[in-house]
Design a protein around this motif. Structure first.
Motif, PDB file in Angstrom:
ATOM      1  N   ASP A 106       0.783  -1.375  -0.150  1.00  8.02           N
ATOM      2  CA  ASP A 106      -0.132  -0.090  -0.013  1.00  8.02           C
ATOM      3  C   ASP A 106       1.081   1.248   0.058  1.00  8.02           C
ATOM      4  O   ASP A 106       1.524   1.599   1.050  1.00  8.02           O
ATOM      5  CB  ASP A 106      -0.876  -0.288   1.230  1.00  8.02           C
ATOM      6  CG  ASP A 106      -1.674   1.069   1.242  1.00  8.02           C
ATOM      7  OD1 ASP A 106      -1.491   2.270   1.047  1.00  8.02           O
ATOM      8  OD2 ASP A 106      -2.984   0.951   1.872  1.00  8.02           O
ATOM      9  N   GLU A 107       1.102   1.865  -1.108  1.00  8.08           N
ATOM     10  CA  GLU A 107       2.084   3.192  -1.305  1.00  8.08           C
ATOM     11  C   GLU A 107       1.857   4.018  -0.249  1.00  8.08           C
ATOM     12  O   GLU A 107       2.794   4.528   0.391  1.00  8.08           O
ATOM     13  CB  GLU A 107       2.039   3.743  -2.697  1.00  8.08           C
ATOM     14  CG  GLU A 107       2.788   4.770  -2.766  1.00  8.08           C
ATOM     15  CD  GLU A 107       2.951   5.137  -4.287  1.00  8.08           C
ATOM     16  OE1 GLU A 107       3.584   6.323  -4.509  1.00  8.08           O
ATOM     17  OE2 GLU A 107       2.287   4.644  -5.281  1.00  8.08           O
ATOM     18  N   ARG A 108       0.510   4.633   0.051  1.00  6.31           N
ATOM     19  CA  ARG A 108       0.367   5.715   0.970  1.00  6.31           C
ATOM     20  C   ARG A 108       0.710   5.171   2.366  1.00  6.31           C
ATOM     21  O   ARG A 108       1.574   5.883   2.874  1.00  6.31           O
ATOM     22  CB  ARG A 108      -1.249   6.101   0.978  1.00  6.31           C
ATOM     23  CG  ARG A 108      -1.614   7.103   1.954  1.00  6.31           C
ATOM     24  CD  ARG A 108      -3.124   7.366   1.833  1.00  6.31           C
ATOM     25  NE  ARG A 108      -3.547   8.610   2.817  1.00  6.31           N
ATOM     26  CZ  ARG A 108      -3.495   8.574   3.911  1.00  6.31           C
ATOM     27  NH1 ARG A 108      -3.194   7.113   4.675  1.00  6.31           N
ATOM     28  NH2 ARG A 108      -3.821   9.647   4.661  1.00  6.31           N
ATOM     29  N   GLU A 109       0.306   4.141   2.726  1.00  4.50           N
ATOM     30  CA  GLU A 109       0.487   3.618   4.114  1.00  4.50           C
ATOM     31  C   GLU A 109       2.097   3.515   4.302  1.00  4.50           C
ATOM     32  O   GLU A 109       2.822   3.960   5.330  1.00  4.50           O
ATOM     33  CB  GLU A 109      -0.171   2.245   4.534  1.00  4.50           C
ATOM     34  CG  GLU A 109      -1.557   2.575   4.745  1.00  4.50           C
ATOM     35  CD  GLU A 109      -2.012   3.604   5.419  1.00  4.50           C
ATOM     36  OE1 GLU A 109      -1.432   3.511   6.757  1.00  4.50           O
ATOM     37  OE2 GLU A 109      -2.742   4.572   5.283  1.00  4.50           O
ATOM     38  N   ILE A 110       2.839   2.669   3.302  1.00  6.39           N
ATOM     39  CA  ILE A 110       4.287   2.529   3.456  1.00  6.39           C
ATOM     40  C   ILE A 110       4.973   3.706   3.429  1.00  6.39           C
ATOM     41  O   ILE A 110       6.105   3.777   4.086  1.00  6.39           O
ATOM     42  CB  ILE A 110       4.734   1.346   2.559  1.00  6.39           C
ATOM     43  CG1 ILE A 110       5.889   0.824   3.003  1.00  6.39           C
ATOM     44  CG2 ILE A 110       4.939   1.909   1.190  1.00  6.39           C
ATOM     45  CD1 ILE A 110       6.347  -0.550   2.292  1.00  6.39           C
ATOM     46  N   VAL A 111       4.625   4.717   2.459  1.00  7.38           N
ATOM     47  CA  VAL A 111       5.532   5.966   2.643  1.00  7.38           C
ATOM     48  C   VAL A 111       5.360   6.665   3.810  1.00  7.38           C
ATOM     49  O   VAL A 111       6.356   7.131   4.155  1.00  7.38           O
ATOM     50  CB  VAL A 111       4.973   6.750   1.173  1.00  7.38           C
ATOM     51  CG1 VAL A 111       5.688   8.097   1.196  1.00  7.38           C
ATOM     52  CG2 VAL A 111       5.423   6.037  -0.225  1.00  7.38           C
TER      53      VAL A 111
END
Length: 325
Positions: A290-295
């Motif tokens: 999940d790009e948002r969560e990991i960033v």
């Protein structure tokens, strides 16, 4: 059961309670957005190894900066991609160099936006190294005057902060003295104090056209295995007059960041580098993360480790996410 134990989960029972006790916060004003400015006309080139990142020519720059400002991002760092290169990186320290021209254009339209100028020669040299080459070796002391010229012309163009990234010994002292003598004693130096010879830089070299044409940069960038050396490097830069200390890369060097934060009363800057960016972009494109969560987790870890500011190619995405709440 007659047991006593701590009930840590009481402070995790809802979103609002978790927010009340959250120790580390990521804000839009923490972000510095890197921009690659191209010395050509009519170009907005996608960087294939960095999805979402572009090289932009001056005629596309205003639109890019307008978007950054509208998102609430308060600072950018400029990297130049010149048309011509030579053995000594002449285009880096010209009054009409690409970073100098871009800086004047940006400040004319957005005088309050903080412009950080990357001060190095690697994008401008035909050999791709960060200094003057003598006998296949980067000559430290011959490089310093060229870095000073670069820093002074960037300050003359309106740069708010000078960020030397070359890792020459004495580069902060030389640039500080040069700026002071030129009447720019008020311009701070954001030193790449701790810059490792890292495998995480590959995509950046595609964007900046700065791949070394022979050898590598291990004779001037740091060995990733070394911790005490980072302390020595940072201490020298503090003594020479640095105003900010950058740790680059960020994610694999959070321990170094924390040690610098604990030791020096200066703002610490994490550089969330191109390889860290591209790995997540590739994994997200494949649906693996999940790009948002990991960033957001990654950047928060940098803040928790001691970073006051973060240079990141995710800045526009993060600003959008934070603005939505």
């Amino acid at each position: 059961m007659d047991l006593f134990f701590d009930r840590h989960r009481r402070l995790r029972t809802s979103d609002n309670i978790r927010a009340m006790v959250r120790e580390t916060h990521l804000h839009t004003e923490d972000l510095i957005y890197p921009l690659f400015v191209l010395e050509e006309d009519g170009k907005r080139n996608a960087v294939k190894s960095m999805p979402g990142v572009h090289q932009v020519s001056l005629d596309y720059l205003d639109a890019e900066i307008d978007e950054v400002v509208n998102l609430g991002i308060r600072s950018i760092i400029l990297f130049g991609v010149p048309k011509e290169k030579d053995e000594v990186g002449t285009e880096a320290y010209q009054q009409e160099g690409i970073v100098q021209r871009a800086t004047r254009q940006i400040k004319a339209n957005h005088p309050d936006l903080v412009v950080v100028a990357d001060t190095c020669l690697c994008q401008y040299t035909s050999h791709g190294h960060c200094g003057v080459i003598k006998n296949q070796y980067v000559d430290n002391d011959a490089t310093l005057p060229l870095l000073v010229q670069t820093a002074v012309t960037q300050a003359e163009a309106g740069a708010d902060i000078i960020a030397p990234s070359n890792m020459m010994d004495g580069f902060v002292a030389a640039i500080r003295d040069g700026l002071d003598q030129a009447g720019y004693e008020h311009i701070p130096v954001m030193s790449y104090a701790v810059k490792y010879a890292s495998a995480f830089y590959g995509p950046f070299r595609d964007a900046a056209h700065s791949t070394p044409q022979f050898g590598d940069r291990k004779t001037y960038q740091m060995d990733p295995a070394n911790r005490l050396e980072a302390q020595r490097e940072a201490e020298s830069d503090v003594e020479e007059g640095a105003d900010f200390l950058i740790v680059k890369p960020a994610l694999s060097y959070l321990d170094i960041m924390r040690e610098l934060k604990d030791r020096y009363p200066l703002p610490i800057v994490a550089y969330n580098v191109s390889g860290e960016y591209s790995l997540i972009k590739a994994a997200a494109a494949n649906g693996w993360v999940d790009e948002r969560e990991i960033v957001l987790e990654k950047l928060t870890s940098m803040k928790r480790a001691g970073a006051d500011l973060i240079i990141t190619y995710f800045a526009k995405d993060v600003a959008k996410w934070l603005n939505k709440g």
